[in-house]
Scaffold this motif. Structure first.
Motif, mmCIF file in Angstrom:
data_model
loop_
_atom_site.group_PDB
_atom_site.id
_atom_site.type_symbol
_atom_site.label_atom_id
_atom_site.label_comp_id
_atom_site.label_asym_id
_atom_site.label_seq_id
_atom_site.Cartn_x
_atom_site.Cartn_y
_atom_site.Cartn_z
ATOM 1 N N LEU B 152 -17.329 4.426 3.703
ATOM 2 C CA LEU B 152 -18.696 4.244 3.209
ATOM 3 C C LEU B 152 -19.725 4.683 4.251
ATOM 4 C CD1 LEU B 152 -18.294 0.785 1.426
ATOM 5 C CD2 LEU B 152 -18.671 2.992 0.327
ATOM 6 N N ALA B 153 -19.456 4.345 5.516
ATOM 7 C CA ALA B 153 -20.393 4.736 6.585
ATOM 8 C C ALA B 153 -20.493 6.257 6.666
ATOM 9 C CB ALA B 153 -19.930 4.148 7.918
ATOM 10 N N PHE B 155 -19.829 8.304 4.294
ATOM 11 C CA PHE B 155 -20.489 8.739 3.056
ATOM 12 C C PHE B 155 -22.011 8.677 3.218
ATOM 13 C CE2 PHE B 155 -22.374 7.895 -1.071
ATOM 14 C CZ PHE B 155 -21.802 8.872 -1.866
ATOM 15 N N SER B 156 -22.482 7.620 3.924
ATOM 16 C CA SER B 156 -23.931 7.475 4.134
ATOM 17 C C SER B 156 -24.488 8.612 4.989
ATOM 18 C CB SER B 156 -24.247 6.128 4.789
ATOM 19 O OG SER B 156 -23.940 6.168 6.166
#
Lengths: 198, 379
Positions: B152-153, B155-156
């Motif tokens: 997720l990180a 992806f950010s």
């Protein structure tokens, strides 16, 4: 495995499932908040380096500043922001210079920024003083803060111990770099100047 | 995951923090005392509730806390408590340090400390391991959660690039950011100058696409251990490239990737195995009172004379640059070795089958037994 242990395992598994679900739900909310309000800390984010950076003509534009120090003998010397803020990490000095030494479009903060009544005006500074400071320092400008002037005075003594600085001009300009065929060229356009009398 | 791999990951994490967390030029948490509160503009978070950063003594205590809990992790004394305390202390300290307008995105350090505290990384080479055996298996979910959080990180970081023109072939975004880093942030590197002078447009465009591709690949890869390791190996090379062109060494990501490495394979090397066993015995002799004493001493040394790792390396030039370069190259080399090994192990069965068919065919031609090319098996 007895019933008690089985129940405990089942409870633990449910909590772990909730934990994963919470991560998946909170992440988009945090992403939205960062994009539309402000980046919070802590947050599960990595640097986005958003934007094309270089335009189709191979140009890169950024706002930079020169720090022009005038001494008591009338002579002057120019240094970069990085040197002025050498006591801060290299990742921080640009943001710090914008907070303390860059004029903002908003001008001085309006008197009714937090509301009209005395109660409305009193609540935010008491409840979330950091939020009040952030808003006034990032979006409004009432000149260089006296504490910044004091710091600048001390910093000049550290940088030029043999000389007496009487004034510092922070000259902001738009710098456009063009890098083509292995060669760099640049042009700069003055934007604003902040005078710090010492 | 093998308990010994998790434990070695814990030790590497703690050593990385001791060597890298403390900036030699601008001591972590302490530098803010050199600036007036007029620069204080905190982001949404803990800083909102204060009208100025805490005094220097509080920041020094937070720094000493980070060192104390890191040493606690290193020796594995009440490891879960140490990991959680480290995460909490860093979270508080960072909240104030990042209240001067810029957030450094090193939250994966905190994420590793939080998630791995439940992984069983205290079960070998630690004071906890010497105290008694562990009855149940270490849980798998902390590593899975860490993989998801890294995904997720990343992806950010990748999604905004994807949506803001990084894949547009008419603009070279990586090149623009290298120029910005070189001139606006004033971080000159030989790598950046070389790349800007000789790098053709197609190479910069490839970097744009490669960057977005790697960053977005982490999230789907989080669902496969093998895929995640391959993406981590590629990313190690990517981070080395960023270090040599932009002077940004993203060690929090590297230590997070390190949690997925089968470190126990290294224990086949006798010297390393003996060193780890020695470390386990030494950690077993640690007592609780030693940690705050050691943490305070280390904090004192770091705040007076700077990061000792960098001080030693200063003999060979810019110690910080030497340190970061050696570690970036080591991580990239390890990534390349893993990729080669991974591809090799993927190709090996196909190669063996093809070789077997060839041998059988040749054996048939030579008239000998299949697979022996007509030679006597004892020869």
């Amino acid at each position: 495995m007895n019933d008690t242990e089985a129940a405990r395992t089942s409870r633990t598994e449910r909590r772990i499932q909730w934990l994963f679900a919470a991560v998946v739900i909170v992440f988009p909310l945090q992403f939205w908040f960062t994009k539309h309000v402000a980046e919070p800390y802590p947050a599960l984010l990595l640097p986005s380096f958003e934007g094309a950076g270089l335009d189709a003509a191979g140009r890169y534009a950024t706002e930079l500043a020169d720090v022009v120090v005038t001494f008591s003998d009338g002579q002057s010397r120019t240094i970069g922001l990085r040197r002025l803020f050498a006591e801060a990490p290299s990742s921080q000095f640009e943001a710090m210079s914008r907070i303390g030494l860059h004029p903002k479009a908003g001008g001085p903060p309006p008197t009714n920024l937090w509301g009209r009544t005395a109660l409305e005006k009193a609540i935010p500074p008491r409840l979330v003083p950091g939020f009040v400071l952030r808003k006034t320092r990032l979006y409004y400008w009432a000149g260089v803060d006296p504490a910044t002037v004091d710091w600048m005075r001390g910093r000049m003594k550290e940088l030029f111990p043999e000389r007496t600085a009487v004034r510092v001009d922070v000259v902001w300009y738009m710098q456009v770099y063009t890098w083509q065929d292995g060669r760099r060229s640049g042009e700069r356009t003055p934007v604003d100047t902040v005078v710090v009398p010492l | 995951m093998d308990e010994r791999s998790l434990a070695i990951g814990r030790i590497i994490f703690a050593l990385a923090l001791l060597a890298l967390w403390f900036d030699p030029n601008n001591p972590r948490y302490l530098w803010i005392a050199k600036f007036p509160e007029s620069f204080y503009a905190p982001p949404p978070g803990l800083g909102f509730f204060l009208h100025r950063p805490p005094p220097a003594l509080v920041m020094w205590l937070l720094m000493a806390g980070v060192f104390t809990f890191t040493i606690g992790l290193l020796v594995g004394w009440k490891t879960r408590v140490m990991g959680l305390a480290l995460a909490a202390t860093m979270l508080i300290g960072n909240s104030f340090e990042y209240s001067f307008g810029k957030i450094n995105h090193d939250s994966l350090t905190i994420v590793v400390a939080l998630t791995m505290s439940f992984s069983g990384w205290e079960r070998a080479y630690s004071a906890d391991a010497r105290r008694g055996p562990f009855r149940d298996e270490p849980p798998a979910w902390p590593l899975a959660l860490l993989a998801l959080l890294i995904g997720l990180a990343m992806f950010s970081a990748g999604w905004p690039k994807l949506m803001s023109g990084w894949l547009d072939p008419s603009t070279q975004s990586a090149k623009g950011h290298v120029i910005a880093n070189l001139y606006a942030t004033e971080r000159p590197t030989a790598g950046a100058s070389l790349a800007l002078t000789y790098g053709p447009t197609w190479l910069w465009e490839l970097l744009d696409w490669g960057t977005v591709g790697i960053e977005l690949a982490f999230l789907p890869a989080a669902f496969s251990k093998r895929a995640l390791r391959i993406v981590c190996a590629l990313a190690a090379c990517f981070h080395a490239g960023i270090h040599f062109t932009m002077d940004i060494f993203f060690y929090p990501n590297l230590v997070a990737y390190g949690m997925f490495v089968d470190w126990e394979r290294g224990l086949e090397v006798g010297g390393l195995r003996r060193a780890m066993e020695w470390w386990g015995r030494t950690a077993g002799r640690v007592r609780g009172w030693m940690l705050p004493v050691a943490g305070t001493l280390v904090a004192g040394v770091y705040s007076i004379s700077g990061n000792p790792v960098v001080t030693v390396l200063d003999a060979g030039g810019d110690g910080r640059w030497v340190r970061d370069s050696v570690l970036a190259m080591t991580a990239a080399a390890a990534g390349v070795v893993f990729l080669v090994w991974s591809v090799g192990s993927r190709l090996r069965p196909a190669f063996t089958a093809a070789a077997g068919r060839l041998f059988r065919m040749q054996g048939g031609i030579a008239g000998g037994r299949p697979g022996h090319l007509g030679h006597h098996p004892d020869v």
